[in-house]
Scaffold this motif. Sequence first.
Motif: not given
Length: 427
Positions: A14, A176-183, A11, A16
């Motif tokens: 990604r 928490r992991n970042l989504s692709l959009e959030e990143e 996990s 974070r």
Amino acid sequence: MLSQGYQMNESELRPRVFVAELIQPGDIVLTTTPEPMSQTIRKITGADISHAMICVGNSSVIDSTGDGVHARNLARIILEPGCAGHVLRSVRPLTTDQLRSVISFARAAVGTRYTMVGATKSVLAGFVAGRRQFCSRLVAQAYRDVGVNLVSDADFCHPGELLVSAALVEVPNVLRNLSLEEEADRREDIDNVQAMRDSTNALLREARKLSSEVESLNDIDAYLIEHPEGDEHLVQALRSSRYLELWQDEFERNSWQYHVALMEGHDDSEKLKQRYCEELLEDEKLCQNRFILNHAGYVTVNTLYPRQYFALKVALYDNLTQFHARRIKAATAWLERRGLIQPAPLHLLRPHTSEWFASLREWNPKQAAITEAAIQAAGSSDVCSVCADESVRDYVLISMPSAGPGTLRLCDGCFRIRSVDESMRPF
């Protein structure tokens, strides 16, 4: 205390970010990066992190890096894939006074230059501490200042020692992991705190042309007290650095935070706005308003040592106090409208009582001293707050000020003069 046997899992491949709402003022945030220097520090210390910061408020941390000691926005910190992050909290909860002191210690160091030599020596022993800072020293010294020893030597320690300190416990689930959009959004977003760091460094660079002893912003004040001839140069530095104007940028960028109607129409979700308002009010309860404290400090120093630089700082903190009060008022009104908090009754301070003087002294110690002297000379507290004449009434300002008591004891003459610009009523 944290075990060194920490292992990465899938996990963590990604990017974070920290879950800001789980992190409290006084918490210690440990991070690392893929940069060669960070890798070297991790290899030497045997820890999975290489950098330390201290939380001083809602999503705000202070740390020491190559550009000195500065505040940073925790929400802007992205841990690259494979990079560790931890949040540590004192095993023994800090008292409110201790926490305030820790935060004040960190804030007072803002602008202090980073010492690579000190950071390197921090894994060794027997060296004399200097005034420059590095990340783990700043954290350890802030705690030592309130009687809490996180490590054996706060002057020379590395982040790995904080990681395994028996005085600290890890806060779970703070990443928490970042989504692709959030990143994509976060990497494009501007770190607005960077403007303050750049401005502070520009001001300090100019100050250091006058004295190599200047490390922090507080050192400028001390220098100017002893060297009034530096006033013109420092005033120019204050203006050219944009230090006096940054609050305007903040207001334009986040204007919705300063009026409840704009807050209602802002496109953030109700949940996010509620969290913002509650955290803002919680910070206000926890920490003495630094704008008010700084205003009082500069009023005092400018009274004793009149300098244009100090006068500009008085005006700056007057503005900052007023705009901060608008944020508090807007957040309070938003929560009250939803029944999330109850309206607080207005508590008026009777002029010339000990509570009244304490409130005035916190905001304008010069005026408090003048009024106290007038009362002492008159031999009675039943005199005008301004001129010490008798035959007085107590008044409250219709528009309560951002700081100070907001009430006065005035004679008829002073009332007529003051009420031209400030509406007030008897009480």
